[in-house]
Design an enzyme around this catalytic site. Structure first.
Site, PDB file in Angstrom:
ATOM      1  N   LYS B  79       0.705  -1.171  -0.111  1.00 22.29           N
ATOM      2  CA  LYS B  79       0.006  -0.083  -0.194  1.00 22.29           C
ATOM      3  C   LYS B  79       1.089   1.290   0.154  1.00 22.29           C
ATOM      4  CE  LYS B  79      -3.950   2.003   2.411  1.00 22.29           C
ATOM      5  NZ  LYS B  79      -4.943   1.964   3.617  1.00 22.29           N
ATOM      6  N   SER B 159      -9.839   2.355   2.692  1.00 23.12           N
ATOM      7  CA  SER B 159      -8.892   3.041   1.786  1.00 23.12           C
ATOM      8  C   SER B 159      -7.938   2.010   1.122  1.00 23.12           C
ATOM      9  CB  SER B 159      -8.139   4.077   2.578  1.00 23.12           C
ATOM     10  OG  SER B 159      -7.319   3.015   3.448  1.00 23.12           O
ATOM     11  N   SER B 183     -10.496   0.388   6.986  1.00 24.73           N
ATOM     12  CA  SER B 183      -9.723   0.473   5.820  1.00 24.73           C
ATOM     13  C   SER B 183      -9.079  -0.989   5.148  1.00 24.73           C
ATOM     14  CB  SER B 183      -8.660   1.354   5.582  1.00 24.73           C
ATOM     15  OG  SER B 183      -9.209   2.787   5.600  1.00 24.73           O
TER      16      SER B 183
END
Lengths: 498, 495, 100
Positions: B79, B159, B183
């Protein structure tokens, strides 16, 4: 203690002063990072990724900084909060990389304490005034901006960014520039005794935000101004002097004091408004979520307490009461921890070499140090820190005076040679043949010669001119090249002159 | 043999260790899959060479008879919130465009040490603020899943939307995520994969771009529970550089996996059964209850009375922390600088931040600034932290009668891109089931439970006691074994 | 509590985010919508409740006073510190001239 007032056109005004002193905590590494704190390094060389607030960097507190703040709190008899917490103070400035300063607002490490100040050490009343300390909290220092290196740019150096500071907040208990000056000096003394701050105001290790307001005596506090970053005792006093007069004038002219941040200009001795920092103060303090509450256990606190040295007030009382040092001497000798250390070494040697108790030599030692050595060093532009005479050598000299080996006047000569050469007192006395003559035979012979050479004066003396006695002493000493024991000279003269 | 890209973490690691195939072969296969999936926009940067280098290293170690590590030979997606030394790290924001960290986050460093390689930096909601991956400055990620009979692009969740999409589309066997208020779990649920947010403090936050410090927690996203257990072991561990890191040994979660729930009590929080709950979501929850019963657990009704206040509390606390955490993006030391003609320092800040931050980030900074401002602090922030304590207390009380809690991960399956962008509140409400565990710092995981009427995956959430990731993983495994979730999205993105 | 244009302008200024009039205008109802919603927290009886101080039981650790003990959090890394700077100047970060 002092009744300092401003004489305004409409009457007397009292000045109310509170100080927030920022003291750099003595530590090798920064408060929340491992970067060094040493003064004077090349720009940005003592900056970690944490101090530069790189994305994802996190603070981890330095034990030593916490320990030193706790010890400082203990030294001013303050409440130590075993549970405290760091908060963020949010504002934008180029010297503040995180966009917030990690500080403590809601739960400071140290609560209320106090310290006692003395305005005039020579005042026989020795009046002290207690000044309250509101709190001490630990926080990060900011970086430094330089404005004169480039026509359109300022330069940012983050070496100081993240260095640990103690903010020591006084109560608004001071009423004159002199009290504020005494407070800063006393605080500095304590910090240096404790070893939590080097107190070096030139290098910015200590600086004060000066809060000043004026009021009619006995009335409510007036609106205060805060003059930031004042970096000497003299400037603190000048700031107050100027601010108080400015405020009185302003009010008497029908104006109002605005609560604002001001800046002291050492060149003009005036303060001016820092409008650039005035826009909407709203620091949005909240607990720093990167840090947990700081909980100190009993063992930590006990270790802090046990490590405290004898503090200046206690030391001074001991000097006076147990050692018989005159009060003024005691005050001067305890004002700087280095002076006290020097004096105590001097005392130890002087007492040991004479086989006497320290209390029996302390008064003499303190007098010698203050009147002889300080004076001599002063002439050389030196002080104790670079004195060629060590406390051990000073003690030896005192012992030589004490056991009658040399007289006080010879001791002055010896000291001068010691300062020049750095040699020991005994060695100098031996080499220069300065040993005092106590042999009554030699002195008697000298006295006889002096009396025989001055029959008229002997006559006059016996006729009642008592003050001629000094003349005979002088002549005898001269004949003995100053080495005669004055007491013995006196005795023999008295006996021979009848 | 199965195609390499169809393999998960355990299978790759064991295959490489056994010499069934090489790490380089695996890396090449995934590099190719990544290259062919640009339509998903799951990656901000791809790093095929990095993946190959790591693979070569693992193969060399194996050849020398050395240990290849917990994640040996497994290429993963990172990420783009984790700082990677020498590789751009953007948090999906223009304000960090061009930023190349000279440091490596603790979690990513641990993964590389465990033998993993990096396929690239995964797209996300800007600064991890969002639930649909639509706030990224580099364009939204597209969910590989599509509703039956529709080509409409769906949100991959957020997210960690790049992570979820990449794992679901078999572009990587696993990816890192971070979970602040759901998330990891919500995007996992939206894409039919598994993801776990461990106990707050298990994984170091050092080097992870901060959103909300008291909530942020890294975790793994993978295809199944075992893979998550393996990867979490590699990611977790005490880090003295993070003051909130847990100083506790990392349990052997993989070895401890046990789907037999005999003697375990599973709490069903009645407040999560909300009015008008989606029928398919409700049904999958009931399925989950049945599966856990079948695994030997006892089902108990529990109450978490302050559940409805979790989201509002979160939307005070998270923006407040974010408003401060994001103050460092000021154009002075890194990232974007917007210096209008004749601008002073403060103008530069305002211009830089206006140009660099996206709309949702600005919105949250504004909320956070407001709730912390003078006169409002107690009414908003202090009140929210008190409610947060009550929410944690609710869980503490629940643990008196149960060992884990079962709930849906989200109120719905993946929604179409663009559906909620204009209505922040409806977007926020998507995390209604995920946020309570975040506020209480508890481990929580999402496992695929099946497909809804539109053929889209639904996730079930297991919440555990603090430090009991094992209990969560075991319940997840029990569901996984009974759900039999084998559905895959059609590979429409491969041109 | 609801915000108006003036408040939004002030908040934007505090947050150092430049906003046009139109942006401020648009932000007013957005913020009010969210603030109105979070204000339901006011209903909760929090008598006797302390604000949460730690998420999970954990104590703040203190590190030893050692310079550069961990190179990742130590100094002496000026090149790294300045590597991403938009305007590095002779070892400093350059910013538009500040008048104090």
């Amino acid at each position: 203690m002092s009744t300092y007032t401003i004489h305004g056109a409409t009457g007397e005004w009292e000045v109310v002063i509170g100080l927030e002193v920022h003291a750099q905590v003595t530590s090798k590494a920064k408060l929340f990072s491992g970067a060094a704190t040493a003064f004077g390094a090349e720009p940005n060389t003592q900056v970690s990724l944490v101090d530069a607030a790189m994305p994802g960097m996190l603070p981890v507190p330095n034990r030593e900084c916490i320990r030193q703040a706790v010890r400082t709190g203990m030294a001013i008899d303050a409440q130590i909060n075993a549970w405290s917490r760091f908060d963020r103070k949010n504002y934008f400035y180029a010297d503040l990389p995180q966009g917030y300063q990690i500080s403590q607002l809601y739960h400071p490490l140290v609560g209320e304490g106090h310290l006692d100040i003395v305005l005039d050490e020579k005042d026989p009343e020795n009046t002290t005034k207690r000044i309250g300390v509101e709190r001490i909290h630990v926080e990060q220092d900011a970086g430094k901006l330089m404005h004169d290196q480039h026509p359109t740019m300022s330069y940012v150096d983050l070496n100081r960014s993240g260095v640990a500071l103690m903010e020591i907040v006084s109560k608004p208990d001071m009423r004159s520039p002199a009290e504020a000056g005494a407070y800063v000096r006393k605080l500095r003394t304590i910090l240096r005794y404790v070893g939590s701050c080097d107190g070096n105001m030139e290098e910015g290790s200590m600086r004060a935000d000066v809060n000043v307001s004026v009021r009619r005596p006995g009335e409510e506090f007036g609106t205060r101004t805060e003059t930031k970053n004042v970096n000497s005792v003299r400037f603190v006093m000048a700031t107050i002097e100027y601010e108080a007069n400015r405020q009185v004038e302003l009010i008497e002219d029908g104006g109002k004091v605005v609560q604002e941040t001001r800046l002291f200009d050492p060149d003009t001795g005036t303060t001016r408004s820092m409008r650039s920092k005035e826009d909407a103060h709203d620091y949005r303090y909240f607990p720093d979520p990167d840090l947990l509450p700081l909980e100190l256990d009993d063992a930590f606190l006990a270790a802090c307490r046990d490590s405290l040295p004898e503090l200046p007030d206690a030391k001074r009382l001991r000097y006076e009461n147990e050692l018989g040092v005159p009060p003024y001497n005691a005050a001067v000798l305890t004002a700087e921890v280095e002076t006290a250390r020097w004096f105590e070494k001097l005392l130890t040697t002087a007492a040991e070499q004479q086989g006497k108790a320290q209390a029996d030599v302390a008064k003499q030692a303190s007098n010698w140090l203050m009147s002889e050595l300080f004076g001599a060093l002063n002439k050389l532009g030196k002080d104790l820190s670079d004195s060629p005479v060590t406390p051990e050598k000073g003690g030896e000299l005192l012992a030589l005076i004490g056991d009658g080996t040399i007289s006080g006047s010879i001791a002055k000569q010896v000291l001068e040679i010691m300062l020049e050469t750095g040699d020991g007192a005994g060695e100098i006395v031996e080499r220069e043949g300065l040993k005092q003559e106590s042999d009554t035979g030699a002195i008697e012979a000298a006295v006889d010669t002096v009396l025989a050479d001055n029959p008229d004066k002997v006559e006059a003396y016996r006729g009642g001119k008592d003050r001629l006695f000094g003349f005979f002493v002088g002549q005898t000493m001269k004949a003995m090249q100053g080495k005669a024991n004055p007491q013995v000279v006196n005795d023999i003269l008295k006996q021979k002159l009848g | 043999m199965t195609e390499h890209t169809e393999m998960g973490v355990a299978q790759i690691r064991d295959g490489v260790a056994n010499g069934d195939f090489t790490a380089v072969e695996v890396a090449e296969a995934f590099n190719a899959a990544v290259a062919a999936a640009s339509d998903l926009n799951a990656f901000i940067v791809t790093t095929p060479d990095s993946a190959l280098d790591a693979a070569r290293n693992v193969d060399a170690r194996r050849a020398k008879g050395q240990d290849i590590g917990k994640m040996g030979g497994v290429p993963i997606g990172m990420k783009d919130l984790f700082a990677t030394d020498g590789t751009p790290t953007t948090a999906a924001s223009h304000i960090l465009e061009g930023f190349v960290p000279p440091y490596e986050s603790t979690v990513s460093a641990k993964l590389w040490d465990a033998g993993a390689g990096m396929l690239g930096k995964l797209n996300l909601d800007q600064f991890a603020m969002g639930s649909s991956n639509e706030t990224s400055a580099f364009g939204n990620v597209v969910n590989p899943w599509r509703a039956k009979g529709s080509d409409a692009p769906l949100a991959p969740g957020g997210s960690s939307g790049g992570s979820s999409a990449a794992v679901a589309a078999r572009l990587c066997p696993a990816a890192t995520g971070t979970d602040t208020g759901g998330s990891i779990r919500q995007p996992a649920a939206f894409t039919g994969i598994t993801g776990i947010k461990p106990t707050y403090g298990r994984c170091s936050r050092w080097g992870v771009v901060a959103f909300a410090s008291s909530l942020d927690q890294p975790g793994p996203m993978a295809r199944d529970t075992r893979d998550c257990a393996i990867m979490l072991e590699a990611m977790a561990g005490f880090d003295p550089k993070d003051s909130t890191s847990l100083d506790a040994p990392v349990p052997e979660w993989e070895a401890g996996l046990n789907p037999d729930l005999s003697g375990k009590r599973v709490g069903i929080p009645r407040e999560y059964r909300m009015d008008g709950m989606d029928a398919d979501v409700a049904k999958s929850w009931d399925d989950g209850i049945a599966w856990l019963k079948d695994a030997g657990a006892t089902i108990v009704d529990i109450s978490l009375p302050h559940t409805k206040y979790a989201l509002p509390a979160y939307y005070i606390i998270a923006p407040a922390e974010a408003s401060s955490n994001l103050a460092r993006y000021d154009g002075v030391r890194y990232g974007l600088r917007d210096l209008p003609d004749g601008a002073g320092l403060q103008d530069m800040y305002a211009a830089t931040r206006a140009a660099g931050f996206g709309k949702e980030v600005k919105r949250r900074i504004m909320i956070g600034t407001y709730v912390l401002s003078a006169g409002f602090y107690d009414a908003y922030y202090t009140q929210a932290q008190k409610v947060r304590q009550l929410i944690a207390d609710d869980f503490a009380k629940a643990w008196e009668s149960c060992d884990v809690i079962l709930a849906p991960t989200c109120p719905s399956a993946a929604f179409p891109l663009g559906d909620k962008v204009s209505d922040p509140l409806s977007m926020y409400l998507n995390d209604v089931f995920a946020v309570p565990a975040s506020l209480a710092g508890l481990p929580a995981m999402s496992v695929p439970a099946g497909l809804n009427r539109d053929g889209l995956p639904l996730g079930l959430q297991i919440i555990g006691k603090g430090f009991d990731e094992q209990g969560v993983l075991n319940a997840g495994l029990a569901i996984e074994q009974r759900a039999g979730f084998t559905a895959k999205p059609d590979t429409w993105w491969k041109a | 509590m609801s915000v108006d244009k003036a408040t939004v302008t002030k908040i934007a200024s505090l947050a150092r985010i430049a906003m046009s009039d139109a942006e401020v205008e648009a932000m007013v109802p957005e913020l009010n919508n969210i603030l109105g919603w979070v204000e339901q927290l006011g209903e909760v009886d929090v008598t006797g409740v302390e604000p949460m101080a730690t998420v999970v039981p954990n104590a703040l650790r203190l590190r030893e006073d050692e310079v550069n003990a961990d190179p990742k959090t130590g100094g002496g890394v000026r090149d790294k510190v300045l590597a991403n700077a938009p305007a590095p100047e002779h070892g400093f970060f350059g910013v538009p001239k500040v008048i104090e």
